[in-house]
Design a protein around this motif. Structure first.
Motif, PDB file in Angstrom:
ATOM      1  N   HIS A  17      -6.237  67.727 -36.835  1.00 13.22           N
ATOM      2  CA  HIS A  17      -6.494  68.897 -36.011  1.00 13.22           C
ATOM      3  C   HIS A  17      -6.147  70.173 -36.783  1.00 13.22           C
ATOM      4  CE1 HIS A  17      -6.922  66.158 -32.655  1.00 13.22           C
ATOM      5  NE2 HIS A  17      -5.787  65.608 -32.993  1.00 13.22           N
ATOM      6  N   PRO A  18      -6.803  71.288 -36.445  1.00 15.64           N
ATOM      7  CA  PRO A  18      -6.475  72.551 -37.117  1.00 15.64           C
ATOM      8  C   PRO A  18      -5.084  73.040 -36.703  1.00 15.64           C
ATOM      9  CG  PRO A  18      -8.018  72.925 -35.305  1.00 15.64           C
ATOM     10  CD  PRO A  18      -7.877  71.445 -35.456  1.00 15.64           C
ATOM     11  N   ILE A  19      -4.503  73.910 -37.526  1.00 16.71           N
ATOM     12  CA  ILE A  19      -3.206  74.513 -37.210  1.00 16.71           C
ATOM     13  C   ILE A  19      -3.452  75.721 -36.304  1.00 16.71           C
ATOM     14  CG2 ILE A  19      -1.225  75.741 -38.186  1.00 16.71           C
ATOM     15  CD1 ILE A  19      -1.729  74.012 -40.756  1.00 16.71           C
ATOM     16  N   LEU A  20      -2.719  75.775 -35.195  1.00 17.67           N
ATOM     17  CA  LEU A  20      -2.852  76.892 -34.260  1.00 17.67           C
ATOM     18  C   LEU A  20      -1.905  78.011 -34.674  1.00 17.67           C
ATOM     19  CD1 LEU A  20      -3.903  78.046 -31.514  1.00 17.67           C
ATOM     20  CD2 LEU A  20      -1.932  76.939 -30.445  1.00 17.67           C
ATOM     21  N   VAL A  21      -2.431  79.218 -34.802  1.00 17.66           N
ATOM     22  CA  VAL A  21      -1.616  80.381 -35.150  1.00 17.66           C
ATOM     23  C   VAL A  21      -1.583  81.326 -33.947  1.00 17.66           C
ATOM     24  CG1 VAL A  21      -1.346  82.352 -36.700  1.00 17.66           C
ATOM     25  CG2 VAL A  21      -2.245  80.178 -37.582  1.00 17.66           C
ATOM     26  N   ASP A  22      -0.378  81.636 -33.467  1.00 20.92           N
ATOM     27  CA  ASP A  22      -0.225  82.553 -32.332  1.00 20.92           C
ATOM     28  C   ASP A  22      -0.135  83.991 -32.824  1.00 20.92           C
ATOM     29  OD1 ASP A  22      -0.175  80.541 -30.501  1.00 20.92           O
ATOM     30  OD2 ASP A  22       1.995  80.449 -30.301  1.00 20.92           O
ATOM     31  N   LYS A  23      -0.671  84.904 -32.033  1.00 21.53           N
ATOM     32  CA  LYS A  23      -0.488  86.332 -32.303  1.00 21.53           C
ATOM     33  C   LYS A  23       0.752  86.802 -31.557  1.00 21.53           C
ATOM     34  CE  LYS A  23      -2.646  90.876 -31.816  1.00 21.53           C
ATOM     35  NZ  LYS A  23      -3.797  91.649 -31.327  1.00 21.53           N
ATOM     36  N   TYR A  24       1.634  87.518 -32.248  1.00 21.08           N
ATOM     37  CA  TYR A  24       2.856  88.022 -31.614  1.00 21.08           C
ATOM     38  C   TYR A  24       2.559  89.340 -30.899  1.00 21.08           C
ATOM     39  CZ  TYR A  24       7.564  89.758 -30.879  1.00 21.08           C
ATOM     40  OH  TYR A  24       8.715  90.224 -30.294  1.00 21.08           O
ATOM     41  N   LEU A  25       2.960  89.415 -29.636  1.00 19.47           N
ATOM     42  CA  LEU A  25       2.806  90.643 -28.852  1.00 19.47           C
ATOM     43  C   LEU A  25       4.186  91.216 -28.559  1.00 19.47           C
ATOM     44  CD1 LEU A  25       0.185  89.359 -26.243  1.00 19.47           C
ATOM     45  CD2 LEU A  25      -0.259  90.997 -28.070  1.00 19.47           C
ATOM     46  N   VAL A  26       4.373  92.504 -28.822  1.00 21.57           N
ATOM     47  CA  VAL A  26       5.636  93.159 -28.493  1.00 21.57           C
ATOM     48  C   VAL A  26       5.567  93.540 -27.017  1.00 21.57           C
ATOM     49  CG1 VAL A  26       7.195  95.068 -28.980  1.00 21.57           C
ATOM     50  CG2 VAL A  26       5.886  94.029 -30.840  1.00 21.57           C
ATOM     51  N   GLY A  27       6.236  92.773 -26.189  1.00 18.63           N
ATOM     52  CA  GLY A  27       6.188  93.038 -24.758  1.00 18.63           C
ATOM     53  C   GLY A  27       7.435  92.532 -24.065  1.00 18.63           C
ATOM     54  N   LYS A  28       7.416  92.618 -22.758  1.00 17.38           N
ATOM     55  CA  LYS A  28       8.535  92.173 -21.932  1.00 17.38           C
ATOM     56  C   LYS A  28       8.282  90.724 -21.525  1.00 17.38           C
ATOM     57  CE  LYS A  28      11.471  94.428 -20.668  1.00 17.38           C
ATOM     58  NZ  LYS A  28      12.861  94.645 -21.117  1.00 17.38           N
ATOM     59  N   GLU A  29       9.231  89.831 -21.865  1.00 18.22           N
ATOM     60  CA  GLU A  29       9.049  88.422 -21.500  1.00 18.22           C
ATOM     61  C   GLU A  29       9.539  88.195 -20.071  1.00 18.22           C
ATOM     62  OE1 GLU A  29       9.814  83.911 -23.209  1.00 18.22           O
ATOM     63  OE2 GLU A  29       9.992  85.640 -24.546  1.00 18.22           O
ATOM     64  N   ILE A  30       8.716  87.505 -19.301  1.00 17.17           N
ATOM     65  CA  ILE A  30       8.951  87.278 -17.877  1.00 17.17           C
ATOM     66  C   ILE A  30       8.909  85.774 -17.607  1.00 17.17           C
ATOM     67  CG2 ILE A  30       8.080  87.727 -15.529  1.00 17.17           C
ATOM     68  CD1 ILE A  30       8.983  90.288 -16.922  1.00 17.17           C
ATOM     69  N   GLU A  31       9.757  85.323 -16.697  1.00 16.66           N
ATOM     70  CA  GLU A  31       9.791  83.896 -16.372  1.00 16.66           C
ATOM     71  C   GLU A  31       9.731  83.705 -14.858  1.00 16.66           C
ATOM     72  OE1 GLU A  31      12.056  79.931 -18.043  1.00 16.66           O
ATOM     73  OE2 GLU A  31      12.776  81.916 -18.589  1.00 16.66           O
ATOM     74  N   VAL A  32       8.985  82.697 -14.444  1.00 18.67           N
ATOM     75  CA  VAL A  32       8.828  82.388 -13.022  1.00 18.67           C
ATOM     76  C   VAL A  32       9.041  80.894 -12.803  1.00 18.67           C
ATOM     77  CG1 VAL A  32       7.098  82.153 -11.181  1.00 18.67           C
ATOM     78  CG2 VAL A  32       7.257  84.279 -12.458  1.00 18.67           C
ATOM     79  N   ASP A  33       9.813  80.551 -11.766  1.00 17.22           N
ATOM     80  CA  ASP A  33       9.885  79.169 -11.270  1.00 17.22           C
ATOM     81  C   ASP A  33       9.263  79.160  -9.890  1.00 17.22           C
ATOM     82  OD1 ASP A  33      11.338  77.608 -13.288  1.00 17.22           O
ATOM     83  OD2 ASP A  33      12.975  79.000 -12.884  1.00 17.22           O
ATOM     84  N   ALA A  34       8.457  78.154  -9.596  1.00 17.67           N
ATOM     85  CA  ALA A  34       7.814  78.076  -8.288  1.00 17.67           C
ATOM     86  C   ALA A  34       7.782  76.628  -7.816  1.00 17.67           C
ATOM     87  CB  ALA A  34       6.398  78.635  -8.371  1.00 17.67           C
ATOM     88  N   VAL A  35       7.605  76.443  -6.501  1.00 18.34           N
ATOM     89  CA  VAL A  35       7.420  75.103  -5.928  1.00 18.34           C
ATOM     90  C   VAL A  35       6.112  75.088  -5.165  1.00 18.34           C
ATOM     91  CG1 VAL A  35       9.789  74.260  -5.852  1.00 18.34           C
ATOM     92  CG2 VAL A  35       9.007  75.795  -4.072  1.00 18.34           C
ATOM     93  N   CYS A  36       5.373  73.985  -5.289  1.00 18.62           N
ATOM     94  CA  CYS A  36       4.015  73.906  -4.773  1.00 18.62           C
ATOM     95  C   CYS A  36       3.820  72.594  -4.016  1.00 18.62           C
ATOM     96  CB  CYS A  36       3.037  73.998  -5.944  1.00 18.62           C
ATOM     97  SG  CYS A  36       1.317  73.934  -5.473  1.00 18.62           S
ATOM     98  N   ASP A  37       3.135  72.669  -2.855  1.00 15.15           N
ATOM     99  CA  ASP A  37       2.868  71.437  -2.093  1.00 15.15           C
ATOM    100  C   ASP A  37       1.409  71.019  -2.181  1.00 15.15           C
ATOM    101  OD1 ASP A  37       1.518  73.190  -0.412  1.00 15.15           O
ATOM    102  OD2 ASP A  37       2.969  73.060   1.233  1.00 15.15           O
ATOM    103  N   GLY A  38       0.657  71.656  -3.108  1.00  9.72           N
ATOM    104  CA  GLY A  38      -0.759  71.329  -3.262  1.00  9.72           C
ATOM    105  C   GLY A  38      -1.647  72.387  -2.634  1.00  9.72           C
ATOM    106  N   THR A  39      -1.105  73.096  -1.630  1.00  4.33           N
ATOM    107  CA  THR A  39      -1.846  74.173  -0.961  1.00  4.33           C
ATOM    108  C   THR A  39      -1.087  75.486  -1.084  1.00  4.33           C
ATOM    109  OG1 THR A  39      -2.659  72.552   0.641  1.00  4.33           O
ATOM    110  CG2 THR A  39      -2.947  74.885   1.196  1.00  4.33           C
ATOM    111  N   ASP A  40       0.146  75.495  -0.575  1.00  5.10           N
ATOM    112  CA  ASP A  40       0.993  76.689  -0.633  1.00  5.10           C
ATOM    113  C   ASP A  40       1.883  76.666  -1.873  1.00  5.10           C
ATOM    114  OD1 ASP A  40      -0.116  77.511   1.716  1.00  5.10           O
ATOM    115  OD2 ASP A  40       1.565  76.868   2.978  1.00  5.10           O
TER     116      ASP A  40
END
Length: 342
Positions: A17-40
């Motif tokens: 497989h090819p090597i994946l190269v990410d582009k670095y963005l200077v920004g604010k890193e945000i994190e979210v945790d969520a719970v899902c029942d398939g609909t809500d």
């Protein structure tokens, strides 16, 4: 040099497989945790990292609720979280990390599982996420558990998750923060303001927060000098004094900040290592230059400082937060510090 080294390791075995190269963005890193029942999808909260993207989320200081992003960005994050959770057919927990650049929201990664921020977010929102998610997996919907779809109302207090490190016990580990996680624990600080919450977090994590600001030894690479200068001006105002290698000292002096020049490793002694071993400094600020030789010198400086129980700062974002706390006069008698294990 790092690219050559890692490509060499990758290419030891033929790649399909090819090597994946990410582009670095200077920004604010945000994190979210969520719970899902398939609909809500219930999103207990949006967390914001103090350190810019590029430092592992486990080594970053995380703040809830997110403070510096717009309401529009928060709405986009909530919408992306819902769309991703539904598309992946998640029943239970999902963790997503974003970068916000202005009003643009980018997804870094999606993990359809619990994350290290779940205990933190559960504690500060009073939503027992592990219990809710387990019930979802067993077939009990969010509505049946008394929860609504969407982003939960934000807390009125500020909550900080600060990492704890064990560099003094881990002899060959570099204290330079980067994409590899190095923290061995975390603490929680809660306050009415960000500064109060950070003060508690820094204190509980073992940072020295005394009124005697002390002497700072600074060796900063060229690309960080302009940003460091602005922080140094604030540090001078709250009582820090400076020792620095020639380039950094020249920058400080030309901007009205006194600084004692310290010789680099390999130059005439006493040099930077002697200053550390003689306990002449209280904090080391070291942002490494690109290239292996300078990084090796940086490693020796950081390791020696760690062995002498001197605070080492390699992230200017963390340093900025520390100085911000020191600029505020907080009544220590009113502070309570909580440990996530409680």
């Amino acid at each position: 040099h790092d690219i050559d080294e890692f490509i060499g390791i990758i290419n030891r075995i033929a790649q399909d497989h090819p090597i994946l190269v990410d582009k670095y963005l200077v920004g604010k890193e945000i994190e979210v945790d969520a719970v899902c029942d398939g609909t809500d999808i219930l999103i207990p909260g949006i967390m914001e990292h103090i350190e810019r993207a590029g430092i592992h989320s486990g080594d970053s200081i995380s703040v809830y609720p997110a403070r510096t992003i717009s309401e529009k960005a928060k709405e986009t994050i909530a919408e992306y979280t819902k769309r991703l959770a539904r598309a992946l057919h998640v029943i239970g927990m999902i963790n997503i990390q974003f970068i916000v650049v202005g009003e643009d929201v980018y997804v870094i990664e999606v993990n359809p599982r619990a994350s290290r921020t779940v205990p933190f977010l559960s504690k500060v929102t009073d939503i027992p996420m592990a219990q809710v998610a387990t019930n979802l997996i067993l077939g009990k919907s969010l509505a049946e558990q008394g929860y609504k779809d969407g982003l939960y109302p934000e807390s009125n207090h500020v909550h900080v998750k600060a990492p704890v490190f064990s560099f003094t016990k881990l002899a060959k580990v570099d204290s330079l923060l980067g994409p590899e996680m190095k923290s061995t624990g975390e603490v929680l600080g809660v306050g009415e303001t960000l500064e109060e919450a950070l003060y508690k977090g820094f204190t509980a994590a073992g940072k020295k927060m005394s009124n005697d600001r002390g002497v700072v030894l600074a060796t900063v690479n060229d690309q960080d000098k302009e940003e460091f200068l602005e922080i140094a001006k604030d540090m001078k105002r709250v009582g820090y004094t400076f020792m620095a290698t020639e380039g950094t000292a020249s920058l400080l002096r030309s901007n009205g900040i006194d600084s004692i020049v310290v010789n680099k490793i390999g130059e005439v002694r006493p040099n930077i290592l002697d200053v550390i071993t003689n306990n002449q400094v209280d904090m080391v600020i070291n942002t490494p230059t690109k290239g292996n030789d300078a990084t090796r010198d940086g490693f020796r400086i950081r390791r020696l400082a760690t062995e002498y129980s001197i605070d080492v700062m390699t992230s200017l974002d963390t340093l900025k937060a520390l100085v911000k706390v020191n600029q505020k006069h907080i009544n220590k008698d009113q502070l309570k510090v909580y440990n996530l294990a409680e």
